[in-house]
Design a protein around this motif. Structure first.
Motif, short mmCIF file in Angstrom:
data_model
loop_
_atom_site.label_atom_id
_atom_site.label_comp_id
_atom_site.label_asym_id
_atom_site.label_seq_id
_atom_site.Cartn_x
_atom_site.Cartn_y
_atom_site.Cartn_z
N VAL A 197 1.54 -2.27 -6.13
CA VAL A 197 2.21 -2.94 -5.03
C VAL A 197 3.59 -3.39 -5.46
O VAL A 197 3.90 -3.50 -6.65
CB VAL A 197 1.41 -4.16 -4.51
CG1 VAL A 197 0.02 -3.74 -4.07
CG2 VAL A 197 1.34 -5.26 -5.56
N THR A 214 3.66 -5.30 -0.51
CA THR A 214 3.54 -4.02 0.20
C THR A 214 3.13 -2.96 -0.81
O THR A 214 3.31 -3.11 -2.02
CB THR A 214 4.87 -3.60 0.87
OG1 THR A 214 5.90 -3.54 -0.14
CG2 THR A 214 5.27 -4.59 1.95
N VAL A 236 -3.41 -5.34 1.58
CA VAL A 236 -1.99 -4.98 1.64
C VAL A 236 -1.83 -3.97 2.76
O VAL A 236 -2.44 -2.90 2.73
CB VAL A 236 -1.52 -4.40 0.30
CG1 VAL A 236 -0.05 -4.03 0.36
CG2 VAL A 236 -1.78 -5.40 -0.83
N THR A 237 -1.03 -4.31 3.74
CA THR A 237 -1.02 -3.52 4.98
C THR A 237 0.30 -2.83 5.29
O THR A 237 0.48 -2.31 6.39
CB THR A 237 -1.41 -4.43 6.16
OG1 THR A 237 -0.47 -5.50 6.26
CG2 THR A 237 -2.81 -4.98 5.99
N GLY A 238 1.22 -2.80 4.37
CA GLY A 238 2.50 -2.13 4.60
C GLY A 238 2.89 -1.28 3.41
O GLY A 238 2.50 -1.54 2.28
N GLY A 239 3.67 -0.23 3.66
CA GLY A 239 4.16 0.62 2.59
C GLY A 239 3.67 2.05 2.71
O GLY A 239 2.61 2.32 3.27
N THR A 259 -0.36 5.86 3.52
CA THR A 259 0.21 4.71 4.22
C THR A 259 -0.72 3.52 4.12
O THR A 259 -1.90 3.61 4.49
CB THR A 259 0.47 5.05 5.71
OG1 THR A 259 1.31 6.20 5.80
CG2 THR A 259 1.14 3.88 6.41
#
Length: 469
Positions: free
Chosen positions: A312, A321, A426-429, A449
């Protein structure tokens, strides 16, 4: 020809000479080709790994008249460190990226004091208890020998107020992969050059493990220096033997920050058996090349009995992210990792999916590392900032050892049983810079994703306390 270019050329020449010992069923040139193909490093990493025009590891200088360490630390906390700096790979087979002075450069960014994240920063980010009590042993397996490792580790631990952990007290033990005494370090040529490079990786591993479990004992096991660059079954066999040595020495957790091409030999038989030790947590980096295409994940993170650790980006005052270069993918040689739910393996057409869990790996939010071993260049790095999934794997191994709930551990099985409150989702990236999930039939977008629940970049998420371990 400058020193680094000459060093690279000499290393390549000697690799060809010793190829007969290292190759298994092929010529030395095949080893070099497979090493280049495996892991598919990015163009940015390839540029960063090119020979330097300069070569001196200079201390960071403030351009605004302020304290350079304070400025660098602010950039790490904001996740903006790479706005003005670059990265380069530490060694061919390890998953560490050291921050460089300039974008596209290779001269490491060196500071007079720690500027990257330290134990207290990471403990706060992951909600760890204030005190560590475990004295379990964390084994770190690395290529080559670093004779300044104990003194460098002492400097790191003293800088962050951690209790001493040296060889005299028995807290730190150094072994060869066969279980005996470590050999003498290489004095010159490509061996000395590679051991200098890998010393950054080794220091990162022990520093990260110390940060995760300050009271744990440390066992550093060295495999031959050639394993740091050769991608073949001799190298993977050496690591398998080192795992057995670590278990025999009483290790509770084992970390490997290296990646190799998966093949029939290292995914079956004795090599596969060496990684099956119920009650011992074995972690491995997923690599720093993003989504891998969905066929084979880097060995040994692809093995069912290994916890594959992704990465992350971890700014201090914003949500984490998924790191854009965190390795993810599938291993079609296996139906699943041990305990991996069908809902996860479905992302890979019901095969082993990676990663399982994650921690900070982005060099932009990198870890403080102290390393002075420089037998080839004569230019110690001192305090540097390093990232890559080589940073996340030993940290997670340290948490397994610190928590101590190991009796049922076999691969990532207990992670997938952990309550949602024990991890931070973790919900973005996204990590599709090199391969896109949409280009591979049967591969789900969650491999590339980050989103709610499991995803390939971060697995089940990053630690929140020790409950998941």
């Amino acid at each position: 020809m400058d020193r680094r270019r000459a060093r690279t050329a000499l290393r390549a020449g000697v690799r060809a000479i010793v190829g007969g010992r290292r190759a298994t069923g092929g010529a030395a040139v095949l080893i070099v080709v497979s090493a280049l193909l495996a892991g598919a490093p990015s163009a940015a990493q390839a540029v960063a790994a090119a020979p330097a025009a300069g070569g001196t590891a200079r201390t960071a200088a403030a351009t605004d008249g302020g304290d350079p360490v304070v400025r660098l630390r602010q950039e790490v906390r904001a996740g903006s460190l790479l706005d003005a700096h670059g990265t380069r790979s530490v060694c061919p087979r390890c998953a560490a990226l050291i921050v460089t002075e300039k974008k596209g450069g290779v001269t490491p960014l060196s500071a007079p004091a720690p500027a990257g994240y330290g134990p207290q920063d990471l403990a706060k980010a992951y909600g760890l208890p204030a005190k560590s009590k475990s004295t379990a042993t964390i084994a770190i397996i690395d290529a080559g020998v670093d004779p300044t490792l104990a003194s460098d580790l002492a400097t790191y631990r003293a800088a962050f107020g951690l209790a001493a952990c040296g060889t005299a007290s028995g807290c730190l033990t150094l072994k060869n992969y066969t279980g005996g005494k470590q050999p003498a370090p290489q004095k010159s040529g490509p061996g000395a050059a590679l051991e200098e490079d890998v010393a950054v990786e080794t220091s990162l591993d022990l520093d990260a493990a110390s940060a995760a479990c300050p009271t744990c004992h440390l066992l550093e096991i060295s495999v031959p220096w050639q394993d740091g660059e050769d991608d073949n079954d001799v190298s993977t066999g050496d690591f398998a033997k080192a795992v057995d040595t670590a278990v025999a020495a009483g290790a509770s957790a084992i970390s490997i920050s290296y990646g190799y091409t998966a093949d029939v030999t290292n995914t079956s038989g004795a090599a596969l058996k060496a990684f099956r030790h119920k009650g011992v947590a074995i972690t491995a980096s997923t690599g720093d090349s993003g989504f891998n295409g969905g066929i084979h994940q880097a060995w040994p993170s692809d093995l069912p009995s290994v916890t594959a650790v992704g990465g992350v980006t971890l700014p201090a005052d914003a949500p984490a992210t998924g790191w854009w270069a965190a390795g993810s993918g599938c291993e079609t040689n296996f139906a699943a990792a041990t305990g991996q739910p069908a809902a996860v393996t479905a992302a890979c057409g019901h095969h082993r999916a990676s990663a399982d869990v994650s921690a900070d790996a982005d060099p932009a939010t990198g870890l403080a590392v102290y390393d002075t071993y420089a037998p080839s260049s004569g230019e110690p790095y001192d305090w540097t900032i390093v990232g890559g999934t080589s940073a996340s794997a030993p940290y997670i191994a340290g948490l397994y050892a610190r928590a101590g709930h190991l009796s049922a551990v076999q691969g990532p099985n207990t992670l997938y049983q952990a309550p949602a409150s024990d991890v931070t989702d973790v919900t973005g990236g996204s990590n599709e810079d090199y391969h896109q999930c949409a280009d591979y039939p049967g591969i789900r977008a969650s491999l590339c994703t980050a989103g709610p629940g499991w995803d390939g970049l971060t697995g089940i998420g990053m630690p929140h306390g020790l409950g998941a371990f």
